[in-house]
Design an enzyme around this catalytic site. Structure first.
Site, PDB file in Angstrom:
ATOM      1  N   GLY A  10       0.825  -1.218   0.000  1.00 15.50           N
ATOM      2  CA  GLY A  10       0.000   0.000   0.000  1.00 15.50           C
ATOM      3  C   GLY A  10       0.853   1.260   0.000  1.00 15.50           C
ATOM      4  N   ALA A  83      -1.673  -2.013   2.863  1.00 18.97           N
ATOM      5  CA  ALA A  83      -2.645  -2.203   1.773  1.00 18.97           C
ATOM      6  C   ALA A  83      -3.972  -2.662   2.347  1.00 18.97           C
ATOM      7  N   ALA A  84      -5.038  -2.065   1.871  1.00 18.60           N
ATOM      8  CA  ALA A  84      -6.367  -2.455   2.346  1.00 18.60           C
ATOM      9  C   ALA A  84      -7.432  -1.834   1.464  1.00 18.60           C
ATOM     10  N   GLN A  85      -8.608  -2.420   1.521  1.00 21.23           N
ATOM     11  CA  GLN A  85      -9.808  -1.716   1.068  1.00 21.23           C
ATOM     12  C   GLN A  85     -10.156  -0.891   2.302  1.00 21.23           C
ATOM     13  N   SER A  86      -9.809   0.386   2.278  1.00 18.37           N
ATOM     14  CA  SER A  86      -9.781   1.176   3.517  1.00 18.37           C
ATOM     15  C   SER A  86     -11.005   2.063   3.716  1.00 18.37           C
ATOM     16  N   THR A 127      -7.187  -0.627  13.333  1.00 19.10           N
ATOM     17  CA  THR A 127      -7.982   0.604  13.260  1.00 19.10           C
ATOM     18  C   THR A 127      -8.941   0.808  14.423  1.00 19.10           C
ATOM     19  N   GLU A 129     -11.789   1.814  14.102  1.00 21.73           N
ATOM     20  CA  GLU A 129     -13.124   1.385  13.646  1.00 21.73           C
ATOM     21  C   GLU A 129     -13.518   0.063  14.329  1.00 21.73           C
ATOM     22  N   TYR A 151     -15.891  -3.684   7.076  1.00 16.86           N
ATOM     23  CA  TYR A 151     -14.478  -3.250   7.143  1.00 16.86           C
ATOM     24  C   TYR A 151     -13.904  -3.540   8.519  1.00 16.86           C
ATOM     25  N   LYS A 155     -10.892  -6.141   9.685  1.00 18.08           N
ATOM     26  CA  LYS A 155      -9.678  -5.640  10.349  1.00 18.08           C
ATOM     27  C   LYS A 155      -9.518  -6.274  11.732  1.00 18.08           C
ATOM     28  N   HIS A 181      -6.654   9.472  10.715  1.00 22.80           N
ATOM     29  CA  HIS A 181      -5.594  10.460  10.497  1.00 22.80           C
ATOM     30  C   HIS A 181      -5.661  10.939   9.058  1.00 22.80           C
TER      31      HIS A 181
HETATM   32  P1  NAP Z   1      -5.314   4.498   1.497  1.00 20.25           P
HETATM   33  O1  NAP Z   1      -4.810   5.863   1.193  1.00 20.25           O
HETATM   34  O2  NAP Z   1      -6.686   4.108   1.059  1.00 20.25           O
HETATM   35  O3  NAP Z   1      -4.260   3.475   0.845  1.00 20.25           O
HETATM   36  C1  NAP Z   1      -4.551   2.115   0.735  1.00 20.25           C
HETATM   37  C2  NAP Z   1      -3.453   1.437  -0.076  1.00 20.25           C
HETATM   38  O4  NAP Z   1      -3.841   0.064  -0.261  1.00 20.25           O
HETATM   39  C3  NAP Z   1      -3.233   2.029  -1.479  1.00 20.25           C
HETATM   40  O5  NAP Z   1      -1.865   1.960  -1.782  1.00 20.25           O
HETATM   41  C4  NAP Z   1      -4.002   1.068  -2.369  1.00 20.25           C
HETATM   42  O6  NAP Z   1      -3.502   0.984  -3.686  1.00 20.25           O
HETATM   43  C5  NAP Z   1      -3.744  -0.251  -1.641  1.00 20.25           C
HETATM   44  N1  NAP Z   1      -4.748  -1.253  -1.993  1.00 20.25           N
HETATM   45  C6  NAP Z   1      -6.097  -1.126  -1.946  1.00 20.25           C
HETATM   46  N2  NAP Z   1      -6.670  -2.254  -2.364  1.00 20.25           N
HETATM   47  C7  NAP Z   1      -5.674  -3.088  -2.694  1.00 20.25           C
HETATM   48  C8  NAP Z   1      -5.610  -4.395  -3.216  1.00 20.25           C
HETATM   49  N3  NAP Z   1      -6.720  -5.094  -3.510  1.00 20.25           N
HETATM   50  N4  NAP Z   1      -4.408  -4.967  -3.416  1.00 20.25           N
HETATM   51  C9  NAP Z   1      -3.282  -4.294  -3.147  1.00 20.25           C
HETATM   52  N5  NAP Z   1      -3.261  -3.043  -2.668  1.00 20.25           N
HETATM   53  C10 NAP Z   1      -4.444  -2.455  -2.448  1.00 20.25           C
HETATM   54  O7  NAP Z   1      -5.226   4.165   3.036  1.00 20.25           O
HETATM   55  P2  NAP Z   1      -4.422   4.925   4.210  1.00 20.25           P
HETATM   56  O8  NAP Z   1      -5.308   5.982   4.754  1.00 20.25           O
HETATM   57  O9  NAP Z   1      -3.064   5.226   3.749  1.00 20.25           O
HETATM   58  O10 NAP Z   1      -4.404   3.778   5.316  1.00 20.25           O
HETATM   59  C11 NAP Z   1      -3.357   2.820   5.342  1.00 20.25           C
HETATM   60  C12 NAP Z   1      -3.807   1.610   6.133  1.00 20.25           C
HETATM   61  O11 NAP Z   1      -4.162   2.011   7.450  1.00 20.25           O
HETATM   62  C13 NAP Z   1      -5.028   0.906   5.602  1.00 20.25           C
HETATM   63  O12 NAP Z   1      -4.845  -0.481   5.853  1.00 20.25           O
HETATM   64  C14 NAP Z   1      -6.183   1.434   6.418  1.00 20.25           C
HETATM   65  O13 NAP Z   1      -7.228   0.487   6.470  1.00 20.25           O
HETATM   66  C15 NAP Z   1      -5.498   1.620   7.754  1.00 20.25           C
HETATM   67  N6  NAP Z   1      -6.023   2.682   8.618  1.00 20.25           N
HETATM   68  C16 NAP Z   1      -6.163   3.951   8.145  1.00 20.25           C
HETATM   69  C17 NAP Z   1      -6.604   4.955   8.991  1.00 20.25           C
HETATM   70  C18 NAP Z   1      -6.747   6.370   8.505  1.00 20.25           C
HETATM   71  O14 NAP Z   1      -7.439   7.152   9.198  1.00 20.25           O
HETATM   72  N7  NAP Z   1      -6.122   6.755   7.424  1.00 20.25           N
HETATM   73  C19 NAP Z   1      -6.895   4.648  10.329  1.00 20.25           C
HETATM   74  C20 NAP Z   1      -6.721   3.356  10.772  1.00 20.25           C
HETATM   75  C21 NAP Z   1      -6.268   2.380   9.919  1.00 20.25           C
HETATM   76  P3  NAP Z   1      -4.001   1.976  -4.869  1.00 20.25           P
HETATM   77  O15 NAP Z   1      -3.138   3.196  -4.767  1.00 20.25           O
HETATM   78  O16 NAP Z   1      -3.757   1.180  -6.082  1.00 20.25           O
HETATM   79  O17 NAP Z   1      -5.452   2.263  -4.627  1.00 20.25           O
HETATM   80  O1  G4F Z   2     -13.993   9.977   6.691  1.00 18.84           O
HETATM   81  P1  G4F Z   2     -14.739   8.718   6.874  1.00 18.84           P
HETATM   82  O2  G4F Z   2     -15.161   7.980   5.648  1.00 18.84           O
HETATM   83  O3  G4F Z   2     -13.842   7.820   7.834  1.00 18.84           O
HETATM   84  P2  G4F Z   2     -14.164   6.538   8.729  1.00 18.84           P
HETATM   85  O4  G4F Z   2     -15.384   5.841   8.290  1.00 18.84           O
HETATM   86  O5  G4F Z   2     -14.098   6.971  10.147  1.00 18.84           O
HETATM   87  O6  G4F Z   2     -12.932   5.586   8.378  1.00 18.84           O
HETATM   88  C1  G4F Z   2     -11.586   6.069   8.344  1.00 18.84           C
HETATM   89  O7  G4F Z   2     -11.027   5.980   9.629  1.00 18.84           O
HETATM   90  C2  G4F Z   2     -10.901   4.634  10.137  1.00 18.84           C
HETATM   91  C3  G4F Z   2     -10.291   4.753  11.538  1.00 18.84           C
HETATM   92  O8  G4F Z   2     -11.314   4.822  12.490  1.00 18.84           O
HETATM   93  C4  G4F Z   2     -10.004   3.857   9.201  1.00 18.84           C
HETATM   94  F1  G4F Z   2      -9.814   2.599   9.665  1.00 18.84           F
HETATM   95  C5  G4F Z   2     -10.627   3.809   7.819  1.00 18.84           C
HETATM   96  O9  G4F Z   2      -9.728   3.130   6.922  1.00 18.84           O
HETATM   97  C6  G4F Z   2     -10.814   5.232   7.320  1.00 18.84           C
HETATM   98  O10 G4F Z   2      -9.538   5.812   7.129  1.00 18.84           O
HETATM   99  O11 G4F Z   2     -16.070   8.976   7.729  1.00 18.84           O
HETATM  100  C7  G4F Z   2     -16.024   9.615   8.989  1.00 18.84           C
HETATM  101  C8  G4F Z   2     -17.443   9.930   9.436  1.00 18.84           C
HETATM  102  C9  G4F Z   2     -18.418   8.758   9.305  1.00 18.84           C
HETATM  103  O12 G4F Z   2     -19.264   8.694  10.427  1.00 18.84           O
HETATM  104  C10 G4F Z   2     -19.237   9.102   8.077  1.00 18.84           C
HETATM  105  O13 G4F Z   2     -20.562   8.565   8.093  1.00 18.84           O
HETATM  106  O14 G4F Z   2     -17.955  10.946   8.582  1.00 18.84           O
HETATM  107  C11 G4F Z   2     -19.279  10.617   8.207  1.00 18.84           C
HETATM  108  N1  G4F Z   2     -19.607  11.290   6.953  1.00 18.84           N
HETATM  109  C12 G4F Z   2     -20.563  12.239   6.811  1.00 18.84           C
HETATM  110  N2  G4F Z   2     -20.668  12.608   5.532  1.00 18.84           N
HETATM  111  C13 G4F Z   2     -19.086  11.043   5.749  1.00 18.84           C
HETATM  112  C14 G4F Z   2     -19.751  11.874   4.839  1.00 18.84           C
HETATM  113  N3  G4F Z   2     -18.098  10.206   5.363  1.00 18.84           N
HETATM  114  C15 G4F Z   2     -17.749  10.200   4.050  1.00 18.84           C
HETATM  115  N4  G4F Z   2     -16.732   9.405   3.658  1.00 18.84           N
HETATM  116  N5  G4F Z   2     -18.406  10.997   3.124  1.00 18.84           N
HETATM  117  C16 G4F Z   2     -19.425  11.840   3.467  1.00 18.84           C
HETATM  118  O15 G4F Z   2     -20.003  12.524   2.628  1.00 18.84           O
END
Ligand code: NAP
Ligand code: G4F
Length: 338
Positions: A10, A83-86, A127, A129, A151, A155, A181
């Site tokens: 990822g 890497a994840a469907q995030s 996460t 979540e 999701y 996780k 973040h």
């Molecule tokens: P992100 O920007 O969505 O990046 C996800 C990465 O995974 C991208 O490089 C994507 O590739 C790759 N990926 C998605 N589907 C894939 C597949 N089928 N096979 C291989 N690679 C794949 O996520 P992020 O915000 O950087 O988060 C990084 C990790 O932390 C994730 O596992 C997420 O679930 C976890 N996490 C994130 C947060 C947050 O708030 N950001 C919080 C807690 C945990 P492409 O570039 O090709 O799409």
């Molecule tokens: O920004 P969000 O889509 O983030 P969410 O669902 O909290 O998930 C993110 O944080 C997780 C850590 O807790 C990660 F594991 C995960 O990979 C991802 O990075 O939504 C935040 C909140 C939700 O309650 C959503 O229902 O915002 C609310 N929201 C309101 N309007 C919306 C929208 N979310 C999105 N994406 N789009 C809207 O229009």
């Protein structure tokens, strides 16, 4: 001295790109996996000026043989599995796909480490979540999990797998339970980036009002470049363990919207009932945003707030940038971007 070899799955995502930058700055050799596709999304690595410094491997995480082959080629000292469907919202539409990458992908890496008897340190992106419909007001490493999305369930299964392989096979495997973040590099489907980028376009006259879902969801929002530093501390620690990474603050989507609007010169007010709320600019009456039920989730986490006490005590990490600063950073970046 041997140069550490690091594999980031990822690497093209928000966290992967900041992490790669940090590790290259430490003179580590960085390998990154990309998925096969018409055009890999390397724009973040390009913007950081590091796309030519990362050694790319094409990897399909759900194929065990492919994972074994890549790990055997690199024999990394460290693995960061990012890497994840995030996207939580998408996991309701694609639960099978989400489970296969987020759970089976982790199983494959752990199996490969075990089969190849690799002396590698493994970091898993867990996460907040997973806390779901929260059982305690402030969540820490001992708070019971209660996931409410496909999701989060995928996780959580992976989270337990990491613990199990650590205990059963003595693999140096750890998880960071990261709360939300955000950054300039956040994916556009997530709510913070959706707000900062859409409103910047609206301000320039390129878009109409912004449709949003649940305005009163609240999250503990931190800054991604700080969180990838926490990941390194966790994975480089000699004792593998699981850590919450959070800011111990929380704010609503509504507040985040208000900060971004203010940064663009709008002072906002809301009108209308719960599912039909509209947000206007007080001075001009311009419609800026509105609630569209399409963005409501079948079940949604209402509130998250995490304690960073353990990582502060053990690894001396603490956040310095908080939600309002992040809203300003992201809006400035999006508005100034061509
Ligand atoms: P992100 O920007 O969505 O990046 C996800 C990465 O995974 C991208 O490089 C994507 O590739 C790759 N990926 C998605 N589907 C894939 C597949 N089928 N096979 C291989 N690679 C794949 O996520 P992020 O915000 O950087 O988060 C990084 C990790 O932390 C994730 O596992 C997420 O679930 C976890 N996490 C994130 C947060 C947050 O708030 N950001 C919080 C807690 C945990 P492409 O570039 O090709 O799409
Ligand atoms: O920004 P969000 O889509 O983030 P969410 O669902 O909290 O998930 C993110 O944080 C997780 C850590 O807790 C990660 F594991 C995960 O990979 C991802 O990075 O939504 C935040 C909140 C939700 O309650 C959503 O229902 O915002 C609310 N929201 C309101 N309007 C919306 C929208 N979310 C999105 N994406 N789009 C809207 O229009």
């Amino acid at each position: 001295m041997n140069i550490p070899k690091v594999l980031i799955t990822g690497v093209t995502g928000q966290d992967g790109s900041y992490l790669a930058r940090d590790l290259l700055n430490k003179n580590y050799k960085v390998y990154g996996t990309i998925r096969r596709g018409a055009s890999p999304k390397t724009f973040r690595l390009e913007e950081l000026g590091i796309v030519n410094k990362v050694n790319f491997f094409s990897l399909e995480l759900t194929e065990l043989a492919n994972v074994v082959h890549v790990l055997n080629e690199i024999k990394p000292d460290y693995i960061y599995n990012l890497a994840a469907q995030s996207f939580v919202g998408d996991s309701f539409l694609h639960p099978h796909y989400t489970s296969s990458i987020n759970y089976l992908g982790v199983l494959n890496i752990l199996e490969a480490i075990k089969l190849l008897k690799l002396d590698t340190r493994f970091y898993q992106a867990s996460t907040s979540e997973m806390y779901g419909d929260i059982k305690e007001q402030i969540q820490n490493e001992d708070t019971p999990f209660n996931p409410i999305s496909p999701y989060a369930i995928s996780k959580l299964a992976a989270h337990y797998l990491v613990k199990n392989y650590r205990i059963a096979y003595n693999i140096h495997a750890c998880s960071g339970i990261l709360f939300n973040h955000e950054s300039e590099f956040r994916g556009r489907e997530f709510v913070t980036k959706k707000i900062s980028s859409w409103l910047s376009d609206l301000k320039k006259g390129n878009k109409g009002p912004l449709p949003l879902g649940a305005l009163d969801s609240s999250r503990d929002w931190g800054y991604a470049p700080e969180y990838v530093k926490a990941m390194q501390l966790i994975n480089e620690s000699d004792t593998p363990d699981d850590y919450v990474v959070a800011t111990n603050t929380n704010y609503t989507v509504r507040q985040f919207l208000e900060w971004c609007c203010y940064e663009l010169g709008y002072e906002i007010e809301f009108s209308g009932s719960k599912n039909k709320e509209v947000c206007y600019d007080k001075k001009t009456g311009l419609k800026l945003a509105y609630v569209d039920e399409k963005y409501f989730r079948p079940s949604d986490v209402k509130k998250l707030v995490g304690s960073y006490k353990k990582i502060k005590n053990d690894l001396n990490w603490e956040p310095k940038i908080f939600a309002k600063d992040i809203a300003i950073i992201m809006t400035k970046y999006d508005y100034e971007k061509k």
